[in-house]
Design a protein around this motif. Structure first.
Motif, PDB file in Angstrom:
ATOM      1  N   THR A  55      29.889 -33.149  -9.907  1.00  0.00           N
ATOM      2  CA  THR A  55      28.480 -33.006  -9.186  1.00  0.00           C
ATOM      3  C   THR A  55      27.382 -33.705  -9.956  1.00  0.00           C
ATOM      4  O   THR A  55      26.267 -33.934  -9.072  1.00  0.00           O
ATOM      5  CB  THR A  55      28.348 -31.533  -9.280  1.00  0.00           C
ATOM      6  OG1 THR A  55      29.341 -30.883  -8.705  1.00  0.00           O
ATOM      7  CG2 THR A  55      27.223 -30.977  -8.507  1.00  0.00           C
ATOM      8  N   THR A  59      24.720 -36.325  -8.020  1.00  0.00           N
ATOM      9  CA  THR A  59      23.362 -36.157  -7.723  1.00  0.00           C
ATOM     10  C   THR A  59      22.460 -37.543  -7.969  1.00  0.00           C
ATOM     11  O   THR A  59      21.697 -37.721  -7.159  1.00  0.00           O
ATOM     12  CB  THR A  59      22.649 -35.044  -8.645  1.00  0.00           C
ATOM     13  OG1 THR A  59      23.031 -35.191  -9.897  1.00  0.00           O
ATOM     14  CG2 THR A  59      23.409 -33.777  -8.294  1.00  0.00           C
ATOM     15  N   SER A  69      25.570 -29.071  -3.378  1.00  0.00           N
ATOM     16  CA  SER A  69      26.545 -28.143  -3.536  1.00  0.00           C
ATOM     17  C   SER A  69      28.021 -28.994  -3.224  1.00  0.00           C
ATOM     18  O   SER A  69      28.089 -29.590  -2.234  1.00  0.00           O
ATOM     19  CB  SER A  69      26.752 -26.953  -2.455  1.00  0.00           C
ATOM     20  OG  SER A  69      28.031 -26.154  -2.558  1.00  0.00           O
ATOM     21  N   VAL A  70      29.003 -28.851  -4.326  1.00  0.00           N
ATOM     22  CA  VAL A  70      30.162 -29.523  -4.207  1.00  0.00           C
ATOM     23  C   VAL A  70      31.283 -28.572  -4.220  1.00  0.00           C
ATOM     24  O   VAL A  70      31.619 -27.977  -5.425  1.00  0.00           O
ATOM     25  CB  VAL A  70      30.413 -30.645  -5.132  1.00  0.00           C
ATOM     26  CG1 VAL A  70      31.883 -31.353  -5.106  1.00  0.00           C
ATOM     27  CG2 VAL A  70      29.281 -31.682  -5.295  1.00  0.00           C
ATOM     28  N   ASN A  84      26.796 -25.585  -7.890  1.00  0.00           N
ATOM     29  CA  ASN A  84      25.571 -25.789  -7.042  1.00  0.00           C
ATOM     30  C   ASN A  84      24.716 -26.353  -8.220  1.00  0.00           C
ATOM     31  O   ASN A  84      24.640 -26.075  -9.310  1.00  0.00           O
ATOM     32  CB  ASN A  84      25.115 -24.256  -6.614  1.00  0.00           C
ATOM     33  CG  ASN A  84      26.018 -23.843  -5.470  1.00  0.00           C
ATOM     34  OD1 ASN A  84      26.756 -24.746  -4.981  1.00  0.00           O
ATOM     35  ND2 ASN A  84      25.672 -22.773  -4.988  1.00  0.00           N
ATOM     36  N   MET A  91      22.384 -26.661 -13.076  1.00  0.00           N
ATOM     37  CA  MET A  91      23.768 -26.572 -12.432  1.00  0.00           C
ATOM     38  C   MET A  91      24.282 -25.310 -12.738  1.00  0.00           C
ATOM     39  O   MET A  91      23.963 -24.472 -13.537  1.00  0.00           O
ATOM     40  CB  MET A  91      24.993 -27.479 -12.994  1.00  0.00           C
ATOM     41  CG  MET A  91      24.454 -28.944 -12.856  1.00  0.00           C
ATOM     42  SD  MET A  91      24.640 -29.395 -11.171  1.00  0.00           S
ATOM     43  CE  MET A  91      23.995 -31.024 -11.166  1.00  0.00           C
ATOM     44  N   ILE A 117      30.874 -31.603   0.750  1.00  0.00           N
ATOM     45  CA  ILE A 117      29.595 -31.698  -0.265  1.00  0.00           C
ATOM     46  C   ILE A 117      28.321 -31.590   0.675  1.00  0.00           C
ATOM     47  O   ILE A 117      28.195 -32.297   1.733  1.00  0.00           O
ATOM     48  CB  ILE A 117      29.792 -33.368  -0.682  1.00  0.00           C
ATOM     49  CG1 ILE A 117      30.639 -33.758  -1.394  1.00  0.00           C
ATOM     50  CG2 ILE A 117      28.460 -33.717  -1.415  1.00  0.00           C
ATOM     51  CD1 ILE A 117      30.962 -34.880  -1.972  1.00  0.00           C
TER      52      ILE A 117
END
Length: 294
Positions: A55, A59, A69-70, A84, A91, A117
């Protein structure tokens, strides 16, 4: 190799003569903070560590300002895991799983599942990409996502270490720049070098030392690193917002039945309690605000 305390940082870099961009992230304190209040088995911690690193890398790759959000989910022993965060590298994470979950490969843990994602830019429209979890590892699933959705050749390396002393996660990413044909040869060259990285090196060596070891002849140019932090972001005010989405009668009935309304944040497990007086005040304020707008 001695056990070193690694700073929680995301590094971005490019190469002077290569048409490829790269990222390296290492997290320890923020990873441990995510796990602190949860009784996760080691296999779940490992997945969350990989998901956290992925994640952070995403970003920076997707170049947006806002939230990300992954999420991975399926019908196997690991039902759901999500990280998130946002472009500021703040995070949080949570997972849901069967009580009898044991160490296994990603396909065995997820069963039939997929990765979602979700990007929510500040002041923009939400974007959601969905990819099947058909590859053996999370890194390969991320690579497949970029190949299919972004049409950009991408390689990802993820490593985690979960012990009684420390929880560490790290990741690297290489991505071809959409320019001339020479970029393919550049990518092949750098990919071969990066494939020599060992998990222990990625987890324990300072980022500058990792990059020097791998690319000492290719002159990687580092940008200013970005702090990675654990931040849940929940609050009593936000939780109250969920209550006023109920009807007044439903909220009042819950209080009468249970004595109060209890809401527990799934990410940090903070408990928020609202009694009858709180509920009356919430709906009174909500009505006042609605009338003032009208």
């Amino acid at each position: 190799m001695t056990d070193k305390h690694i700073q929680d940082l995301l590094h971005r870099y490019i190469f002077e003569q290569r048409h490829v961009r790269g990222e390296l992230v290492q997290v320890q304190d923020s990873f441990s903070a995510m796990l602190e209040n949860h009784d996760y088995p080691p296999v779940v911690k490992k997945i969350l560590g990989e998901l956290l690193s992925a994640t952070c890398l995403l970003t920076a790759t997707l170049k947006f300002e806002g939230d990300i959000s992954v999420q991975i989910q399926g019908d196997g022993p690991l039902k759901y895991a999500v990280v998130n965060g946002n472009n500021q590298q703040k995070m949080r994470a949570v997972a849901r799983f069967d009580d009898n979950i044991t160490d296994a490969t990603l396909p065995e843990l997820i069963g039939s599942g997929y990765m979602v994602i979700t990007i929510t830019p500040e002041g923009g429209e939400k974007y959601q990409g969905v990819a099947a979890l058909e590859k053996p590892t999370l890194a390969e699933c991320i690579e497949n996502y970029f190949e299919t959705s972004e049409q950009l050749r991408t390689r990802v390396w993820l490593a985690t270490e979960v012990t009684e002393k420390a929880n560490k996660a790290a990741g690297m990413l290489l991505q071809v720049l959409p320019v001339e044909e020479k970029a393919k040869d550049d990518f092949d060259h750098l990919e071969a070098l990066t494939n020599t990285i060992k998990d222990k090196e990625l987890l324990e060596l300072p980022a500058t030392e990792v990059l020097t070891r791998l690319y000492h002849e290719d002159n990687p140019q580092l940008f200013e690193p970005q702090d990675v932090k654990y931040e849940c972001g929940c609050s009593r005010e936000k939780t109250a917002g969920a209550i006023v989405k109920l009807s007044y009668d439903d909220a009042k009935a819950l209080v009468e039945e249970r004595g109060d309304i209890e809401i527990i944040c799934q990410f940090c497990l903070t408990q928020y309690l609202f009694d009858a007086v709180d509920v009356e005040a919430l709906f009174k304020n909500a009505n006042n605000n609605s009338n003032s707008i009208n």
